[in-house]
Write an enzyme that holds these catalytic residues in place. Structure first.
Site, short mmCIF file in Angstrom:
data_model
loop_
_atom_site.label_atom_id
_atom_site.label_comp_id
_atom_site.label_asym_id
_atom_site.label_seq_id
_atom_site.Cartn_x
_atom_site.Cartn_y
_atom_site.Cartn_z
N THR A 177 1.01 -1.20 -0.07
CA THR A 177 -0.06 -0.04 0.08
C THR A 177 0.85 1.25 0.13
OG1 THR A 177 -2.03 -1.15 1.02
CG2 THR A 177 -1.72 1.20 1.56
N ARG A 205 -14.12 -7.34 -0.90
CA ARG A 205 -13.58 -7.00 0.39
C ARG A 205 -12.88 -5.29 0.45
NH1 ARG A 205 -8.11 -5.29 2.06
NH2 ARG A 205 -7.56 -5.94 4.16
N GLY A 207 -10.52 -3.05 2.52
CA GLY A 207 -9.69 -2.78 3.69
C GLY A 207 -9.72 -1.46 4.52
N ASP A 208 -8.43 -1.39 5.50
CA ASP A 208 -8.59 -0.08 6.02
C ASP A 208 -8.08 1.31 5.41
OD1 ASP A 208 -5.83 -1.20 5.62
OD2 ASP A 208 -5.08 0.27 7.03
N THR A 228 -0.34 1.30 6.83
CA THR A 228 -0.09 0.08 6.06
C THR A 228 0.07 -1.12 6.75
OG1 THR A 228 1.05 -1.03 4.27
CG2 THR A 228 2.39 0.48 5.47
N GLY A 229 -0.60 -2.43 6.42
CA GLY A 229 -0.47 -3.53 7.19
C GLY A 229 -1.84 -4.32 6.84
N GLY A 231 -5.21 -5.05 6.78
CA GLY A 231 -6.16 -3.95 6.92
C GLY A 231 -7.32 -4.34 8.10
N1 ASP Z 1 -3.69 -2.20 4.45
C1 ASP Z 1 -3.81 -2.86 3.09
C2 ASP Z 1 -5.34 -3.64 3.14
O1 ASP Z 1 -5.47 -4.37 3.97
C3 ASP Z 1 -2.82 -3.67 2.67
C4 ASP Z 1 -1.51 -3.19 2.83
O2 ASP Z 1 -1.33 -2.25 3.68
O3 ASP Z 1 -0.82 -3.37 1.75
O4 ASP Z 1 -5.94 -3.61 2.10
#
Ligand code: ASP
Length: 313
Positions: A177, A205, A207-208, A228-229, A231
Site C-alpha cells: 500500500t 472486500r 480494507g483499512d 499500511t498493514g 487491514g
Molecule cells: N492495508 C492494506 C489492506 O489491508 C494492505 C497493505 O497495507 O498493503 O488492504
C-alpha cells in the site's frame, strides 16, 4: 519561509536486505525519492498539503513496484479492486472510494469525492458512475497486469487463502500500500492512502486504506496519519484515529502516540504493519512492527531520507 514537511510509505512487511538485490533496492529507493520530491516541491513553492499528498501518492500509484494503482494485486476473481482515501486537517474534510476498478489513479477519485460530492465514501456502481461524471482517467485491465503478481495469485487462487502483496507464505508478509502525509507552510496537514488490497482477497472486500479513521486521518490540532498493514486489524484498532486521540486526550507527542499504537495496541490484537505521521509542528514519525517498511521524509530544514529496512537489519 514557514516550516513544511512530507512523509511517504510504500508498504511494510518482511522486507529483508538479505532477500533484496541491489538493483531492486535501487528501483524502490528511486521511486520513493521521486514521489517525495514531487510532494516536497509543491510544499516548498507554498502549495497545499492536500495537493502534495495527492501528487506524491499518484506517483507511487503509477509505479508497478507498489500495490496501488498500476501495481495492484489480483483479487479472488482475477481482477483488481482498489481502495483509497484522502483527508485534510483544517476542516477535516475527507473523501474515500473502495472496490474501484479500471481507474488509473484512485487517490484522485477519492479527492473528487471529497470536493465534488456531499458524501465521504462511495463504492460499487455508484463510484464508477461518479468517476465517469468527473472524467477520471480510465485504463483497461491490461494496464494492471504484472507477471509477478499474477504468479502470486496463481499459487493461491484455488484456495480460501488471501495474502498480503508479495507474500509467498504467511510468514513472509509484505504490504505494498502507498501513502503520504504532509504539513504545508500555511500550517495545514493532510493524509492520503491508496491500495490494491490483498492477493486473492474476496471480491468486495474493503480494507483499512479507504476507511477514514482506520487507514487515514488528518486533524490540524493533532496529526495526519497514513497506515499500511493487515487491514482487518487496522480497522478493528481504528489505528489512524487512535494516534490522534492519544495526542488530543492524553496530550501525548506524535511519536509517543504512534509508538503506543503500533507497538502495543495493535500488537495486542496481533496486527502487523506500520504508519507514517506528521504533526502541525513538522515532526515526523515512521513506526512499524514488521521487519521493514518502504518509507521516506523530507523537511524544510533540508533533511531528506529514504529507507527500507528495520533498524536491526
Ligand atoms: N492495508 C492494506 C489492506 O489491508 C494492505 C497493505 O497495507 O498493503 O488492504
Amino acid at each position: 519561509m514557514s516550516k513544511y514537511a512530507i512523509a511517504i510509505h510504500g508498504g511494510a512487511g518482511t522486507i529483508l536486505k538479505s532477500k533484496m538485490t541491489p538493483q531492486k533496492e535501487e528501483q524502490y529507493k528511486s521511486a520513493l525519492m521521486e514521489a517525495l520530491t514531487i510532494g516536497e516541491t509543491i510544499l516548498k513553492n507554498g502549495g497545499n498539503s492536500i495537493d502534495a499528498v495527492e501528487m506524491a501518492v499518484r506517483s507511487l500509484e503509477d509505479c508497478h513496484l507498489f500495490n496501488a494503482g498500476k501495481g495492484s494485486v489480483f483479487n479472488s476473481k482475477g481482477g483488481h479492486e482498489m481502495d483509497a482515501s484522502i483527508m485534510e486537517g483544517k476542516l477535516r474534510n475527507a473523501g474515500a472510494v473502495a472496490t474501484v476498478t479500471g481507474i488509473k489513479n484512485p487517490i484522485s477519485l477519492a479527492r473528487k469525492v471529497m470536493e465534488k460530492s456531499e458524501h465521504v465514501f462511495l463504492v460499487g456502481e455508484g463510484v464508477e458512475e461518479f468517476a465517469k461524471l468527473h472524467g477520471l482517467e480510465k485504463v483497461d485491465s491490461n494496464y494492471f497486469y504484472d507477471e509477478f503478481r499474477y504468479q502470486q495469485w496463481q499459487k493461491i487462487k484455488d484456495s480460501d487463502n488471501f495474502q498480503l502483496d508479495h507474500s509467498d507464505d504467511k510468514k513472509e508478509q509484505k504490504f505494498g500500500t502507498v501513502g503520504a502525509v504532509a504539513l504545508d507552510q500555511h500550517g495545514n496537514v493532510a493524509a492520503a492512502t491508496s491500495t490494491g488490497g490483498m492477493t486473492n482477497k474476496k471480491f468486495g472486500r474493503i480494507g483499512d486504506s479507504s476507511v477514514i479513521g482506520a487507514g487515514t486521518y488528518a486533524d490540524n490540532r493533532t496529526c495526519a496519519i497514513s497506515c499500511t498493514g493487515s487491514g482487518e486489524f487496522f480497522i478493528r484498532g481504528v489505528v489512524a484515529y487512535d494516534v490522534s486521540c492519544l495526542m488530543e486526550y492524553k496530550n501525548m507527542s506524535l511519536s509517543d502516540a504512534a509508538h503506543e499504537v503500533i507497538h502495543h495496541r495493535l500488537m495486542e490484537i496481533q496486527g502487523d504493519g506500520g504508519l507514517i505521521g506528521i504533526d502541525a509542528k513538522g515532526n515526523v514519525t515512521l513506526p512499524f512492527n514488521t521487519e521493514g517498511m518502504y518509507r521516506g521524509f523530507a523537511k524544510s530544514n533540508g533533511e531528506k531520507v529514504v529507507e527500507i529496512y528495520g533498524y536491526s537489519d
